[in-house]
Design an enzyme around this catalytic site. Sequence first.
Site, PDB file in Angstrom:
ATOM      1  N   TYR A 198     -37.753 -29.145 -50.782  1.00 24.65           N
ATOM      2  CA  TYR A 198     -36.477 -29.836 -50.925  1.00 24.65           C
ATOM      3  C   TYR A 198     -35.412 -29.265 -49.995  1.00 24.65           C
ATOM      4  CZ  TYR A 198     -38.021 -31.910 -55.386  1.00 24.65           C
ATOM      5  OH  TYR A 198     -38.675 -32.621 -56.354  1.00 24.65           O
ATOM      6  N   SER A 229     -43.966 -35.530 -48.926  1.00 21.37           N
ATOM      7  CA  SER A 229     -42.709 -34.975 -49.413  1.00 21.37           C
ATOM      8  C   SER A 229     -42.886 -34.424 -50.815  1.00 21.37           C
ATOM      9  CB  SER A 229     -41.625 -36.056 -49.435  1.00 21.37           C
ATOM     10  OG  SER A 229     -41.876 -36.986 -50.489  1.00 21.37           O
ATOM     11  N   ASP A 230     -42.035 -33.469 -51.176  1.00 22.21           N
ATOM     12  CA  ASP A 230     -41.903 -33.194 -52.599  1.00 22.21           C
ATOM     13  C   ASP A 230     -41.256 -34.423 -53.228  1.00 22.21           C
ATOM     14  OD1 ASP A 230     -41.888 -31.979 -55.077  1.00 22.21           O
ATOM     15  OD2 ASP A 230     -41.094 -30.087 -54.333  1.00 22.21           O
ATOM     16  N   TRP A 231     -41.317 -34.514 -54.531  1.00 22.08           N
ATOM     17  CA  TRP A 231     -40.890 -35.741 -55.204  1.00 22.08           C
ATOM     18  C   TRP A 231     -39.374 -35.920 -55.083  1.00 22.08           C
ATOM     19  CZ3 TRP A 231     -45.572 -35.361 -54.610  1.00 22.08           C
ATOM     20  CH2 TRP A 231     -46.511 -36.243 -55.145  1.00 22.08           C
ATOM     21  N   ALA A 233     -37.696 -35.783 -52.332  1.00 19.19           N
ATOM     22  CA  ALA A 233     -37.155 -34.818 -51.374  1.00 19.19           C
ATOM     23  C   ALA A 233     -36.834 -35.443 -50.022  1.00 19.19           C
ATOM     24  CB  ALA A 233     -38.129 -33.661 -51.176  1.00 19.19           C
TER      25      ALA A 233
END
Length: 353
Positions: A198, A229-231, A233
């Site tokens: 993030y 991606s991170d969730w 992010a």
Amino acid sequence: MTAAADIVTALSREDKFRLVSGRDFWTTEPVPEHGLDAIMVSAGPHGLRKQGEDSDHVGVGESVPATCFPPAVTMGSTWDPSLQARVGAALGRETRGNDVAVLLGPGLNIKRHPQGGRNFEYFSEDPFLAGHSAAALTRGIQSEGVGACLKHYAANNQEAFRMRLDTIVDERTLREIYLTGFEIAVKESSPWTVMCAYNLVNGEHADTSKRLLTDILRDEWGFDGLVMSDWFAVSDRITGIAAGLDLEMPGSSGSWDARIGAALDDGTLSEADLDTAVRNVVEMVLRAKAGREAHTTPMDHDAHHALAREAAAAGTVLLANDGTLPLAAPASVALIGSFAEAPRYQGAGSSQV
């Protein structure tokens, strides 16, 4: 993969837009007319956390039953790559047995502060130990025909303000502390996927950093998998695709499509960069299909539970023994504090099994 390249050539622009963003919280977009199924990814560095369609998706609701292996803080304390690989293989069998293609772990960020928030799911303060531990776990997971996901890349130190935290770090510190573990794990285990963090690194969001995602990860280290991606992010999808971010998770229901199309039309984003991202998604989907077909070892929850006990014992560290242990029988022991009433034996949130 030439098969992936052939598929990408045959895709429409709209199909490509669909593929670089997830369908929903946990699955990719299918394009059945080109032989591409939807595949599922699920959380759980130390145990599969597969949630149903009606779940909350953030770690509070129920998930399917799965073996709770010791988290990375304990696995790192075993100093035993062979044991870590065995645990990884068990995680891989449970992942595949629940029709999940990629397990979102291991995590190998460096512990920089005791209030880091996710220290339980990271291996160590030491990048050498973290890197080799993550590599062993990844090899085990992927030996069962499913993918692992190294996370969270990079310099992700805390959960507080994680969406806007800027990690200011000089080059030597970045290389020797924050990137070394990822470099070891990438080179030793060839993970299917890497998840970007993030946070910002030196003023640049990790999801838009060409230096991190392409120059270092791919060109220097030779990573050939998918970057997701991170969730939630994603800060800028167009810049991210150009930087090397292949897959946005979760899906954003086409929110970026018009802007991606406009960027292609005005030359802000090249067709080649979009095709690279699409190809990496297609290759992951094809890998998952091949893994399902090639591996059939069933889950054995009793054996996995016994392995979890073995790993927990191996990771238990006695800091000092002044002769008190072993306790003479009979003996009584006082456990004091809130964890005596409600022991914490794993993490929390999205990693809770």
